[in-house]
Design a protein around this motif. Structure first.
Motif, PDB file in Angstrom:
ATOM      1  N   ASN A   1     -52.858 -48.008 -93.252  1.00 18.82           N
ATOM      2  CA  ASN A   1     -52.851 -47.448 -91.998  1.00 18.82           C
ATOM      3  C   ASN A   1     -51.720 -47.657 -90.898  1.00 18.82           C
ATOM      4  O   ASN A   1     -50.892 -47.197 -90.374  1.00 18.82           O
ATOM      5  CB  ASN A   1     -54.186 -47.404 -91.142  1.00 18.82           C
TER       6      ASN A   1
ATOM      7  N   GLY B   1     -58.236 -45.619 -95.565  1.00 18.30           N
ATOM      8  CA  GLY B   1     -56.823 -45.652 -95.111  1.00 18.30           C
ATOM      9  C   GLY B   1     -56.787 -44.842 -93.706  1.00 18.30           C
ATOM     10  O   GLY B   1     -55.675 -45.116 -93.246  1.00 18.30           O
ATOM     11  N   PHE B   2     -57.936 -44.272 -93.166  1.00 22.07           N
ATOM     12  CA  PHE B   2     -57.644 -43.785 -91.860  1.00 22.07           C
ATOM     13  C   PHE B   2     -58.316 -44.816 -90.893  1.00 22.07           C
ATOM     14  O   PHE B   2     -57.917 -44.652 -89.737  1.00 22.07           O
ATOM     15  CB  PHE B   2     -58.472 -42.647 -91.958  1.00 22.07           C
TER      16      PHE B   2
ATOM     17  N   SER C   1     -56.780 -50.930 -91.688  1.00 15.79           N
ATOM     18  CA  SER C   1     -56.481 -51.276 -92.974  1.00 15.79           C
ATOM     19  C   SER C   1     -54.677 -51.130 -93.115  1.00 15.79           C
ATOM     20  O   SER C   1     -54.170 -50.721 -92.154  1.00 15.79           O
ATOM     21  CB  SER C   1     -56.699 -50.049 -93.976  1.00 15.79           C
TER      22      SER C   1
ATOM     23  N   ARG D   1     -48.501 -45.714 -89.700  1.00 20.31           N
ATOM     24  CA  ARG D   1     -48.221 -45.608 -88.373  1.00 20.31           C
ATOM     25  C   ARG D   1     -46.731 -46.095 -87.956  1.00 20.31           C
ATOM     26  O   ARG D   1     -45.934 -45.293 -87.259  1.00 20.31           O
ATOM     27  CB  ARG D   1     -49.204 -46.418 -87.440  1.00 20.31           C
TER      28      ARG D   1
ATOM     29  N   VAL E   1     -52.158 -43.410 -97.640  1.00 20.30           N
ATOM     30  CA  VAL E   1     -53.513 -43.048 -96.808  1.00 20.30           C
ATOM     31  C   VAL E   1     -54.095 -42.574 -97.812  1.00 20.30           C
ATOM     32  O   VAL E   1     -55.577 -42.449 -97.582  1.00 20.30           O
ATOM     33  CB  VAL E   1     -53.056 -42.813 -95.493  1.00 20.30           C
TER      34      VAL E   1
ATOM     35  N   THR F   1     -57.914 -47.906 -88.777  1.00 20.14           N
ATOM     36  CA  THR F   1     -56.580 -48.350 -88.209  1.00 20.14           C
ATOM     37  C   THR F   1     -56.581 -49.984 -88.653  1.00 20.14           C
ATOM     38  O   THR F   1     -55.161 -50.412 -88.743  1.00 20.14           O
ATOM     39  CB  THR F   1     -56.616 -48.577 -86.807  1.00 20.14           C
TER      40      THR F   1
END
Ligand SMILES: Cc1cc2nc3c(=O)[nH]c(=O)nc-3n(C[C@H](O)[C@H](O)[C@H](O)COP(=O)(O)OP(=O)(O)OC[C@H]3O[C@@H](n4cnc5c(N)ncnc54)[C@H](O)[C@@H]3O)c2cc1C
Length: 391
Positions: A361, A353-354, A358, A365, A346, A356
């Motif tokens: 990401n 990368g932040f 991608s 998570r 990320v 959601t």
């Protein structure tokens, strides 16, 4: 893909390679819809069954692939590279449920349930954790089963059950003698259509979306006595042995996700330009890539070694001793490894990368679960330390 053939014989490498190609073509296209909409692809289990990806450890004469735990784990590694939500649906079914039933249940139960689970017609789940019994799964377990004639009557709730909301077959644990602690636990196979069984909720999650995790209710749930797995009050061996195998298997989940995150980060570092050059030219980005590479390689070493050892685990084996320590250490390292690797991925992807949507990401998570499920990182450390002190 990075150096994924380390230490694998040609036969094993072929399995990893075939699973990788399949997962890239068939499973990867589904991850985004699953993640965005918490969509469970209804067709996926029968597709995996007909394509030969279920019942991997089931003997060929029963219709399975007749392979070992390392083979099953390599499939897991490949599936988790490309779509860990589907990887986990298959894993909760094939490793946590099918493999456990196969190793511990009577031939009659195996014959009754396993054929439909190999085809994916029936989906499996494992119910151990309860609302008040997480890390202290045995000591705090309040779900009970009492025998009445030719039936067991089960009362209690199981939570965080992967595949639970849509499972047809649940391998679960209950206390048959509350006074006996660990010596009063028994294992059962419960049909989702048994009277008194219901699903209370599908729990919304930050990751692994589309792979549903739920709370199950057993309210005077009646099952035939034949559905007892092993002997009454001897379920602890099934549970502890299964947990050790699960920790090895889940380490491959971490490995697959970390490999994919590393590949995405490396690709991006070569492609993304700032200050007129690829960001991969900057030493601080190189530092992250070198760290990620080293972690992934060490995860792979531990995974392959552990699965090789566990290939020879006798029925009911593990739960203490060398294997118990090794599986906890492997999962500890791989759980922390994938957490670090996806975090760095990320970072390398920066603002993208932040976002959601991608893939890094999605992996980040998902990785957050890997120091929680299957026994938290703290519990894994306790196991390792206890075994070290016992030696
Ligand atoms: C997405 C998901 C899927 C799952 N799938 C399944 C499944 O299919 N089947 C199933 O049975 N379970 C499943 N689980 C449950 C999982 O195994 C538990 O969440 C896990 O064992 C931790 O239990 P807990 O969540 O109740 O946390 P707790 O036990 O309440 O722990 C909370 C915190 O306290 C710490 N802690 C607890 N005891 C100690 C101690 N003695 N020393 C130090 N620290 C301690 C823990 O490390 C943690 O940080 C799943 C969980 C999730 C989130």
């Amino acid at each position: 893909m990075s150096d994924n053939n380390f230490n694998l014989s040609p036969d094993y490498y072929q399995i990893l390679d075939a699973a990788d190609r399949y997962a890239r073509e068939e499973l990867h296209p589904l991850w985004r819809k699953m993640d965005e909409q918490d969509w469970y692809p209804e067709h996926i289990m029968t597709q995996l069954g007909s394509d030969g990806w279920l019942g991997i450890t089931v003997p060929e004469e029963m219709g399975g692939a007749g392979m070992d735990l390392l083979s099953q784990s390599l499939v897991c590694q490949a599936f988790h590279r490309w779509n860990h939500s589907i990887g986990a649906i298959a894993g909760a079914h094939d490793n946590l449920c099918v493999n456990n039933i196969l190793r511990n249940a009577s031939p009659a139960i195996v014959e009754k349930y396993i054929p439909d689970m190999i085809t994916g017609k029936k989906v499996g789940a494992l119910g151990m954790t309860e609302p008040g019994a997480g890390s202290d799964a045995v000591g705090s377990m309040v779900t009970t089963a009492r025998r009445e004639g030719d039936k067991y009557i089960i009362n209690g709730r199981k939570i965080f059950c992967s595949n639970g909301p849509f499972a047809d077959v649940i391998l679960m644990y209950a206390k048959t003698d509350k006074e006996k602690g660990a010596g009063g636990v028994s294992a059962f196979v419960v049909d989702a259509n048994a009277p008194g069984f219901s699903v209370a909720q599908n729990l919304p999650k930050m990751g692994w979306r589309g792979q549903h995790t739920g709370e199950l209710v057993f309210d005077d749930c009646e099952i035939p006595v034949e559905n007892l797995v092993g002997e009454e009050n001897k379920g602890i061996a099934v549970m502890m042995s299964g947990l050790d195998i699960e920790r090895v298997y889940c380490s491959f989940e971490c490995l697959g996700m970390a490999e994919r995150a590393f590949d995405l980060a490396l690709e991006y570092a070569k492609d993304r330009k700032q200050f007129g050059q690829p960001i991969g030219n900057f030493q601080m980005v190189q530092d992250m890539l070198a760290t990620m590479y080293t972690i992934v390689e060490s995860m792979r070493l531990m995974c392959y070694r552990a699965a090789t050892v566990f290939n020879y685990l006798e029925k009911g084996g593990g739960g203490r001793g060398t294997e118990h320590k090794l599986s906890a250490a492997t999962f500890l390292h791989c759980g922390e490894g994938v957490t670090k690797v996806t975090d760095l991925a990320v970072q390398i992807w920066g603002g993208y990368g932040f976002i959601t949507e991608s893939e890094v990401n999605y992996l980040f998570r998902g990785a957050r679960l890997m120091t929680i499920g299957g026994g938290t990182a703290q519990i894994r450390k306790i196991i390792i330390a206890e075994e070290l002190m016992r030696q």
